[in-house]
Design a protein around this motif. Structure first.
Motif, PDB file in Angstrom:
ATOM      1  N   ASN A 603       0.815  -1.209   0.000  1.00 15.17           N
ATOM      2  CA  ASN A 603       0.000   0.000   0.000  1.00 15.17           C
ATOM      3  C   ASN A 603       0.853   1.266   0.000  1.00 15.17           C
ATOM      4  O   ASN A 603       0.500   2.275  -0.591  1.00 15.17           O
ATOM      5  N   LYS A 604       2.005   1.167   0.662  1.00 13.84           N
ATOM      6  CA  LYS A 604       2.925   2.304   0.694  1.00 13.84           C
ATOM      7  C   LYS A 604       3.406   2.632  -0.721  1.00 13.84           C
ATOM      8  O   LYS A 604       3.482   3.797  -1.108  1.00 13.84           O
ATOM      9  N   ILE A 605       3.711   1.599  -1.469  1.00 13.75           N
ATOM     10  CA  ILE A 605       4.161   1.807  -2.849  1.00 13.75           C
ATOM     11  C   ILE A 605       3.053   2.481  -3.658  1.00 13.75           C
ATOM     12  O   ILE A 605       3.271   3.423  -4.406  1.00 13.75           O
ATOM     13  N   TRP A 606       1.866   1.964  -3.455  1.00  9.71           N
ATOM     14  CA  TRP A 606       0.699   2.519  -4.142  1.00  9.71           C
ATOM     15  C   TRP A 606       0.569   4.009  -3.875  1.00  9.71           C
ATOM     16  O   TRP A 606       0.392   4.813  -4.785  1.00  9.71           O
ATOM     17  N   ASP A 668      13.631  -1.195   2.346  1.00 10.22           N
ATOM     18  CA  ASP A 668      14.210  -0.102   3.129  1.00 10.22           C
ATOM     19  C   ASP A 668      14.444   1.139   2.275  1.00 10.22           C
ATOM     20  O   ASP A 668      14.214   2.251   2.707  1.00 10.22           O
ATOM     21  N   PHE A 669      14.924   0.921   1.073  1.00  9.37           N
ATOM     22  CA  PHE A 669      15.199   2.069   0.224  1.00  9.37           C
ATOM     23  C   PHE A 669      13.907   2.804  -0.109  1.00  9.37           C
ATOM     24  O   PHE A 669      13.815   4.019   0.044  1.00  9.37           O
ATOM     25  N   PHE A 670      12.919   2.048  -0.562  1.00 10.52           N
ATOM     26  CA  PHE A 670      11.707   2.717  -1.028  1.00 10.52           C
ATOM     27  C   PHE A 670      10.979   3.427   0.100  1.00 10.52           C
ATOM     28  O   PHE A 670      10.562   4.573  -0.026  1.00 10.52           O
ATOM     29  N   TRP A 671      10.837   2.715   1.211  1.00 10.91           N
ATOM     30  CA  TRP A 671      10.075   3.296   2.307  1.00 10.91           C
ATOM     31  C   TRP A 671      10.913   4.279   3.111  1.00 10.91           C
ATOM     32  O   TRP A 671      10.518   5.426   3.338  1.00 10.91           O
ATOM     33  N   GLY A 672      12.082   3.849   3.521  1.00 13.31           N
ATOM     34  CA  GLY A 672      12.886   4.608   4.471  1.00 13.31           C
ATOM     35  C   GLY A 672      13.657   5.770   3.856  1.00 13.31           C
ATOM     36  O   GLY A 672      14.000   6.728   4.554  1.00 13.31           O
ATOM     37  N   GLU A 673      13.941   5.706   2.574  1.00 16.13           N
ATOM     38  CA  GLU A 673      14.716   6.798   1.969  1.00 16.13           C
ATOM     39  C   GLU A 673      13.880   7.586   0.965  1.00 16.13           C
ATOM     40  O   GLU A 673      13.750   8.789   1.067  1.00 16.13           O
ATOM     41  N   TYR A 674      13.317   6.856   0.004  1.00 17.00           N
ATOM     42  CA  TYR A 674      12.568   7.561  -1.037  1.00 17.00           C
ATOM     43  C   TYR A 674      11.324   8.233  -0.450  1.00 17.00           C
ATOM     44  O   TYR A 674      11.144   9.439  -0.583  1.00 17.00           O
ATOM     45  N   CYS A 675      10.458   7.453   0.215  1.00 16.35           N
ATOM     46  CA  CYS A 675       9.214   8.028   0.733  1.00 16.35           C
ATOM     47  C   CYS A 675       9.452   8.940   1.929  1.00 16.35           C
ATOM     48  O   CYS A 675       8.975  10.068   1.968  1.00 16.35           O
TER      49      CYS A 675
END
Length: 895
Positions: A603-606, A668-675
């Motif tokens: 859902n976070k990616i969405w 980790d990258f997508f959630w913790g850094e990108y988002c």
RNA sequence: GGGCAAUUAGCUCAGUUGGUUAGAGCGCACGAUUCACAUUCGUGAGGUCACUGGUUCGAAUCCAGUAUUGCCCACCA
């Protein structure tokens, strides 16, 4: 209201897997993306799916297998390999026949085999298989499995039968397959033999009897087999029995007098029981081997239904084993021959792992594969199956992951006996051998024959037995590609790149495929390195419940049905939870909360995508995500540098089969850094091209793990392209900005520093407070990022100076040389702040002391590598700096 | 009897070839609904790395032994 905002409202706030998955799967399948690109310039990569039972339903073992295999195949496909993932189902001989027989019995039939006969029962089974096959096929699709359905195979198809017969012929003519009377494991329930490793042991407490047998006392747990025992065996060095060896005498036994003799053999354990035993050759492996060695008779005591044969005893004939046991003991008791009974004896009873029928050793004529006869051309010599099995792994032609299973594999081979391949059931490949009742010769023929090959008499019948299901499974990797014909597929895709399966099946199947493939392919002209079935073997662990126990149908609360989970959380979430946290060969615990956690990630990616697409033009037009190097902010440079690092890391991890780590890396990258950081920063100033590029690349990196949500978003982001066929990302050497990355690291530390100060004070979290920063060397950087700092730290106003007088009545912290003050005078609890500072100073002082100690240790200075010493020095000076600042802070607070 | 694996925060697990002030997620505590997401965000508490020895300047990491748990193989006359 902007146009983008309008667009955003159209996209639902949460990702609903159900609304997309079936549609996406159909799109992939219809596009032909699952079939390998046969361009000869592309390197082949192939995985043969271990075929689930045609009549089965998807369980967590399948789900794990499919998830792992699909990650690998999608990765390789994107990398530009000619990637074949071949699906199939297994006819599962004994398992399927027993299911159908049980079904017919439930419908009122007493004995389906007798009542229907061979032909009709087979028809029933075939019908049942045809009806239930589509279930497992659709469930495989549900997992998002990107296999090539146009090449689907079945282990009991006509083509497969041709291959099985051809292999049988070759082995038969080589004398590898022979028929012989040997002791086998007989399942009285299913009325068939089973292989040694199909046995399972159930612990049972049973009385252990000691009987007087002539001059000795013998111990046994199986009195009912002892009617015909007339040989006593003792150890040649056993002083107790030394003078008995070789003697003969009459003994009083169950049915009267018996002439017994005493022999000696080293195999006897003097410490076990009384050190003397009588032998029952027909119903014990060791006894059988002894009877062969000393040319003794081996009469059958128990028949194939598990009953005592009547000729042995009027009293016990026709009785079941347990009833007969009681009776025999009774008889011996009356005769005064019972010495004593040990009631606490625990032993293992053998059962068939399929159906759990009790297994009795019996002597029968069966078909065997000789594992010791040297017939395979292997490395310039004729070698036996055993030798080749060992060499393929020892010489690293085949690599087993994790490698500790290699030892287990070798140990298994060392103990390997000839493989009993005949089964007395009907559902399976029939043994293609004909027997002549006139001249009693046998001969091979895959088709129906009218006359005996030898004496031309018409008195012939086909062998009634079928082949062990693993006999056909051993051909899986190459018969699926057309063998014995040399099809283009066979030449291109063999050996498979990797075989992925559970470690519980290493002996049943993995070893036998090595056997079958090396033998068959060497025989048909393949060089050694092309004759192995696969290069790598990846063994996954078993899925267990949260307490580490096996999931069992008797405790439904611990069972997780993958299909329920797909329904509830979506396929992507279940795939991630089966892969992350697992390492090859180790069991893994699964529980619903874990799946829910990965659903949240989906859902976070969405939502990340939703933000990006609503705050810029929603889709990427051709070439639009070209990054203009001259227009990059520090934040852009940081995220692009990180992206490069992540691409390299994930690629390496998947190549090394570190799938869990690879999944965590992108997570980790997508959630913790990108988002958490880059997207948040973009709310102040954004670079749509970078924002979209990093999203797009992340989707590519995440696609093998979570194919549905990534493909769904990709469809909107890059209309007209399919993610499944996109290229795997490569790092861009131009995007390497280490100094900007460091700078952004300091900005993020700075923001975190302010957040910590805020959280520690009683300042209303929503209050926009004032902050003062003395940035020193970083003045340009901090000025540049002032708006971002304000937003992310929720500041109302921010003053930035290069330098200044320490500010009292303020909360303060620092990042490197940068000083931060929150002048919140009346809101600050100075006593609490003093206390906190004292504690921090104390801890730090201890730390510095330990470093100091280390740096004064001559042995350390002499032995440790330079970099380590240098590192410790830096830590020491940094620590001192920090200590000084904390002390200054304490002074300020104390004023 | 032989072998393999596991033992790190309340739970589930990471921890690369020995050098971090031992990490993550969940759970817990405190706080937050300005427009991507409460399936969210921020902050925090929480660990003698099963135990005992050893090797080393330095051990969660290497070695030996012990304990507990799980699994595999063999045997069970």
């Amino acid at each position: 209201m902007s146009a983008h905002y309008t667009k955003m409202k159209e996209i639902p706030k949460t990702y609903s897997a159900k609304d997309h998955e079936d549609r996406i799967y159909k799109m992939w399948e219809q596009s032909g993306a699952f079939a390998p690109d046969l361009d000869p310039k592309k390197k082949p990569y192939s995985i043969m799916m271990p075929p689930p039972n045609a009549t089965g339903t998807l369980h967590l073992g399948h789900a794990t297998m499919l998830a792992i295999e699909d990650i690998l195949i999608r990765f390789k496909r994107m990398q530009g390999f000619s990637a074949l993932y071949l699906p199939g189902t297994d006819h599962a001989a004994i398992a399927t026949q027993s299911v159908v027989e049980k079904k017919l019995q439930n419908e009122g039939m007493q004995n389906p085999r007798q009542e229907l006969g061979r032909k009709k029962l087979l028809e029933e089974i075939r019908k049942f298989v045809d009806e239930s096959k589509s279930t497992i096929r659709n469930q495989i699709r549900k997992m998002g499995t990107s296999c090539d359905w146009s090449r689907e195979r079945y282990t009991f198809s006509d083509e497969m039968n041709t291959a099985v017969n051809e292999l049988f012929r070759m082995m038969y003519e080589d004398g590898l397959i022979y028929r012989g009377g040997r002791i086998v494991n007989w399942d009285t329930k299913m009325q068939t033999t089973v292989a040694d490793d199909e046995l399972e042991y159930v612990e049972e407490k049973a009385p252990f009897y000691y009987f007087k047998y002539g001059p000795v006392v013998i111990g046994t747990a199986r009195p009912e087999t002892k009617f015909g025992d007339k040989v006593i065996v003792v150890h040649p060095k056993d002083k107790r029995y030394k003078n008995l060896i070789g003697k003969e005498f009459d003994v009083e036994w169950i049915e009267g007098k018996i002439r017994a003799k005493v022999i000696a053999d080293e195999c006897i354990d003097m410490d076990l029981g009384t050190g003397a035993m009588t032998i029952t050759p027909a119903h014990s492996l060791i006894d059988f081997e002894l009877s062969q060695k000393y040319a003794l008779e081996s009469p059958q005591i128990i028949d194939f239904d598990g009953k005592i044969r009547p000729e042995w005893s009027k009293a016990c004939g026709g009785m079941d084993i347990l009833a007969a046991r009681k009776k025999v003991v009774e008889i011996l008791e009356k005769k005064g021959l019972v010495d004593r009974i040990d009631e606490n004896y625990v032993h293992n009873v053998s059962v068939n792992y399929r159906g759990k029928g009790v297994v009795e050793p019996q002597i029968m004529k069966q078909w065997f594969v000789d594992v010791n006869k040297a017939v395979i051309d292997w490395k310039k010599k004729k070698r036996s199956i055993k030798e080749v099995l060992q060499d393929t792994v020892r010489s690293k032609m085949i690599r087993i992951i994790p490698d500790r299973f290699e030892k287990i594999y070798f140990h298994w081979i060392d103990n390997l006996r000839d493989w009993c391949i005949s089964r007395q059931i009907w559902w399976g490949h029939r043994i293609p051998v004909w027997h002549c009742t006139k001249c009693s010769n046998s001969f091979f023929s895959p088709t129906t024959v009218q006359k005996c090959k030898h004496c031309k008499a018409p008195n012939i019948s086909q062998d009634p037995d079928t082949l062990d299901t693993w006999f056909s499974s051993q051909l899986w990797t190459f018969s699926t590609l057309g063998w014995p014909e040399k099809t283009p597929d066979l030449l291109r895709f063999t050996p498979s790149s990797v075989l992925e399966t559970g470690y519980d099946i290493l002996f049943f199947w993995v070893a036998r495929m090595i056997l079958g493939s090396t033998y068959a392919l060497r025989k048909t002209g393949f060089p050694e390195e092309k004759s192995i079935p696969f290069k790598d073997v990846y063994l996954h662990g078993l899925i267990r419940d949260i307490h580490g126990k096996k999931m069992s149908k008797s405790r439904p609360e611990t069972c997780i049905d993958p299909l329920d989970m797909i329904e509830k959380y979506g396929t992507d979430a279940i795939r991630l939870s089966l892969v992350i946290g697992g390492t090859p060969g180790n069991d893994m615990r699964l529980y619903e909360e874990k799946i829910a956690g990965y659903r949240n990630f989906v859902n976070k990616i969405w939502n990340g995508a939703r933000f990006v697409m609503s705050s810029a033009e929603p889709s990427i037009k051709k070439g639009e995500d070209k990054i203009n190097l001259k227009k990059l902010s520090r934040a852009d440079k940081w995220i692009l540098t990180r992206l490069n690092e992540i691409i390299e890391k994930v690629t390496d991890q998947i190549e090394d089969y570190e799938l869990s780590d690879a999944g965590l890396t992108v997570y980790d990258f997508f959630w913790g850094e990108y988002c958490d950081w880059y997207v948040e920063m973009s709310k102040v100033t954004k670079n749509p091209a970078v924002l979209k590029h990093v999203l797009k690349t992340s989707l590519q990196l995440m696609h093998p793990f979570m194919p549905f949500v990534t493909e769904t978003i990709y469809g909107d982001l890059c209309p007209g392209t399919m993610l499944i066929t996109e290229d795997w990302p490569k790092p861009n050497p131009k995007w390497n900005f280490p100094s900007e990355s460091d700078e952004m690291g300091r900005i993020m530390d700075l923001v975190s520093g302010i957040r910590v100060l805020r959280a520690e004070s009683d300042v209303d979290a929503t209050k926009k407070i004032h902050a003062i920063i003395f940035a020193h060397e970083d003045i340009a950087l901090v000025l540049d990022k002032a708006e971002i700092i304000k937003r992310l730290a929720n500041l109302g106003t921010l003053e930035i100076f290069e330098n200044g007088e320490k500010i009292g009545k303020a909360l303060t912290t620092f990042v490197g040389d940068i000083e931060i003050y929150l002048p919140l005078a009346d809101l600050i609890d100075f006593e609490a702040e003093k206390k906190r500072l004292h504690k921090e100073i104390d801890d730090l002082a201890k730390y510095i002391q330990s470093l100091d100690h280390k740096l004064k240790n001559k042995k350390f200075l002499n032995n440790a590598p330079k970099e380590i010493i240098e590192n410790e020095r830096i830590k020491f000076t940094e620590g001192l700096k920090r200590l000084k600042k904390l002390q200054e802070q304490l002074e300020q607070v104390s004023k």
